[in-house]
Design a protein around this motif. Structure first.
Motif, PDB file in Angstrom:
ATOM      1  N   SER A 149       0.849  -1.187   0.000  1.00 51.78           N
ATOM      2  CA  SER A 149       0.000   0.000   0.000  1.00 51.78           C
ATOM      3  C   SER A 149       0.885   1.238   0.000  1.00 51.78           C
ATOM      4  CB  SER A 149      -0.902   0.016   1.230  1.00 51.78           C
ATOM      5  OG  SER A 149      -1.632   1.221   1.276  1.00 51.78           O
ATOM      6  N   HIS A 203      -2.500   2.278   6.007  1.00 49.32           N
ATOM      7  CA  HIS A 203      -3.259   1.195   5.374  1.00 49.32           C
ATOM      8  C   HIS A 203      -2.415  -0.068   5.279  1.00 49.32           C
ATOM      9  CE1 HIS A 203      -5.220  -1.125   2.143  1.00 49.32           C
ATOM     10  NE2 HIS A 203      -6.328  -0.550   2.570  1.00 49.32           N
ATOM     11  N   ASN A 204      -1.145   0.076   4.954  1.00 48.98           N
ATOM     12  CA  ASN A 204      -0.276  -1.095   4.837  1.00 48.98           C
ATOM     13  C   ASN A 204      -0.180  -1.838   6.180  1.00 48.98           C
ATOM     14  OD1 ASN A 204       1.457  -2.231   2.594  1.00 48.98           O
ATOM     15  ND2 ASN A 204       2.945  -2.265   4.271  1.00 48.98           N
ATOM     16  N   ALA A 226      -1.641  -0.551  -3.664  1.00 52.47           N
ATOM     17  CA  ALA A 226      -2.956  -0.175  -3.146  1.00 52.47           C
ATOM     18  C   ALA A 226      -2.953   1.284  -2.689  1.00 52.47           C
ATOM     19  CB  ALA A 226      -3.332  -1.089  -1.983  1.00 52.47           C
ATOM     20  N   THR A 227      -4.123   1.830  -2.533  1.00 50.94           N
ATOM     21  CA  THR A 227      -4.353   3.232  -2.126  1.00 50.94           C
ATOM     22  C   THR A 227      -3.528   4.219  -2.956  1.00 50.94           C
ATOM     23  OG1 THR A 227      -2.710   3.225  -0.305  1.00 50.94           O
ATOM     24  CG2 THR A 227      -4.972   2.562   0.239  1.00 50.94           C
ATOM     25  N   CYS A 239      -6.109   7.526   0.606  1.00 52.49           N
ATOM     26  CA  CYS A 239      -6.215   6.598   1.726  1.00 52.49           C
ATOM     27  C   CYS A 239      -7.276   7.087   2.707  1.00 52.49           C
ATOM     28  CB  CYS A 239      -4.860   6.488   2.434  1.00 52.49           C
ATOM     29  SG  CYS A 239      -4.922   5.590   3.997  1.00 52.49           S
ATOM     30  N   THR A 246      -8.137   1.679  -4.042  1.00 50.24           N
ATOM     31  CA  THR A 246      -8.596   0.635  -3.130  1.00 50.24           C
ATOM     32  C   THR A 246      -9.912   0.936  -2.443  1.00 50.24           C
ATOM     33  OG1 THR A 246      -6.256   0.201  -2.766  1.00 50.24           O
ATOM     34  CG2 THR A 246      -7.800  -0.849  -1.251  1.00 50.24           C
ATOM     35  N   CYS A 289     -12.261  -3.532  -0.254  1.00 53.76           N
ATOM     36  CA  CYS A 289     -11.114  -3.702   0.638  1.00 53.76           C
ATOM     37  C   CYS A 289     -11.591  -4.114   2.031  1.00 53.76           C
ATOM     38  CB  CYS A 289     -10.339  -2.377   0.715  1.00 53.76           C
ATOM     39  SG  CYS A 289      -8.938  -2.415   1.834  1.00 53.76           S
TER      40      CYS A 289
END
Length: 314
Positions: free
Chosen positions: A112, A117-118, A152-153, A157, A188, A249
């Motif tokens: 991400s 988020h990661n 992702a994102t 985010c 995402t 997600c």
């Protein structure tokens, strides 16, 4: 190729990867029978898809819906020109995937662009993830597999807000340097808008001409097809989508599905853009997914079908 390098008058063509069997099904609460998954994937192969995301090697306790990935890979019967992709979260997942290495061609590794988020998604920092990615990339390439990257994102985010474009493109360049031949940019949680998508892909195609760039949009806020159009006009010709607008997600709540494949294909065909897909068979597959799930799905083409032009009498 992902950049639009047509000569004047040449028909535009795009490539679509169907991600419903993995990304689409991962959030479904009801267990979907393995036989139903296999039947649906086979139907997608008959619709003309040459790229399908089939399975994931995440832990079964994290996403139980995808715990039958090996059985699905072994059971599907697809035309020889179809690339089967699997998503791999970490080195342990890669170990498991390589045990059935003969049943797929593409291996996707992901990170991400948002640190928060990661961490929430895979409990690692971006730096830790990328260190693992580089080691896994070498193993993937040594196996003769296609190394695909997913960020992702890429367009925002829900925890951090706007994600700097430079950070996303820096990560894409790291993937490319590690040997990835395709980089997918994921919206995402559906935070992209057409104006920014146009700027983003213009910059990405200029900076990363050596790799294929793929657009992956969610329709969380109803802008998915508009974003796909903006990416197309900026020069992107590779897209991912899910039948029936399924997906979303796992973090955070409220992140609804991908753009519907059948709606995306219908839009491109109406614009005169070739996909290589049989739209009616794509819609049939989406309706089959609707039957399997036992509920109405949210794509427009499932209800309306393709546009049927009637010649006007003169």
């Amino acid at each position: 190729m992902t950049q639009d390098n047509r000569t004047p008058g040449e028909t535009r063509r795009v490539h679509i990867r169907e991600v419903g069997p993995r990304d689409g099904f991962q959030n479904e609460p009801e267990t979907i029978a393995t036989a139903d998954k296999i039947q649906l994937i086979n139907a997608l192969g008959q619709a003309g898809f040459t790229r399908i995301e089939v399975a994931s090697f995440v832990r079964s306790d994290v996403i139980p819906q995808l715990s039958d990935g090996v059985e699905v890979l072994r059971g599907i019967d697809l035309p020889g020109n179809v690339e089967r992709m699997v998503l791999i979260p970490n080195s342990k997942g890669l170990d498991n995937a390589l045990r059935v290495r003969d049943f797929f061609e593409d291996a996707a590794l992901f990170v991400s662009a948002s640190q928060t988020h990661n961490k929430k998604n895979i409990n690692r920092t971006i730096e830790e993830t990328m260190a693992d990615v580089k080691a896994m990339g070498k193993r993937i390439l040594a196996e003769g597999l296609k190394f695909c990257a997913v960020i992702a994102t890429s367009f925002g985010c829900p925890f951090e807000g706007k994600v700097p474009m430079k950070r996303v493109l820096d990560l894409a360049e790291e993937f490319a340097e590690a040997g990835a031949t395709e980089v997918g940019f994921g919206d995402t949680t559906g935070m992209a808008n057409p104006a920014y998508v146009s700027q983003f892909f213009t910059a990405a195609l200029e900076r990363l001409p050596q790799v294929d760039l793929t657009a992956h949009f969610h329709n969380t806020r109803g802008q998915g097809l508009a974003n796909a159009y903006a990416a197309l006009e900026a020069g992107c010709t590779s897209f991912e989508s899910s039948f029936g607008e399924l997906g979303g997600c796992p973090v955070p709540a409220g992140s609804t599905g991908n753009i519907a494949t059948e709606d995306l294909v219908n839009m491109f065909h109406e614009m005169g853009v070739e996909t290589g897909l049989d739209l009616e068979k794509v819609i049939e597959a989406a309706r089959e997914a609707q039957t399997i799930l036992g509920r109405r799905l949210t794509s427009h083409s499932i209800v309306a079908g393709p546009v049927l032009w009637t010649p006007v009498a003169h």
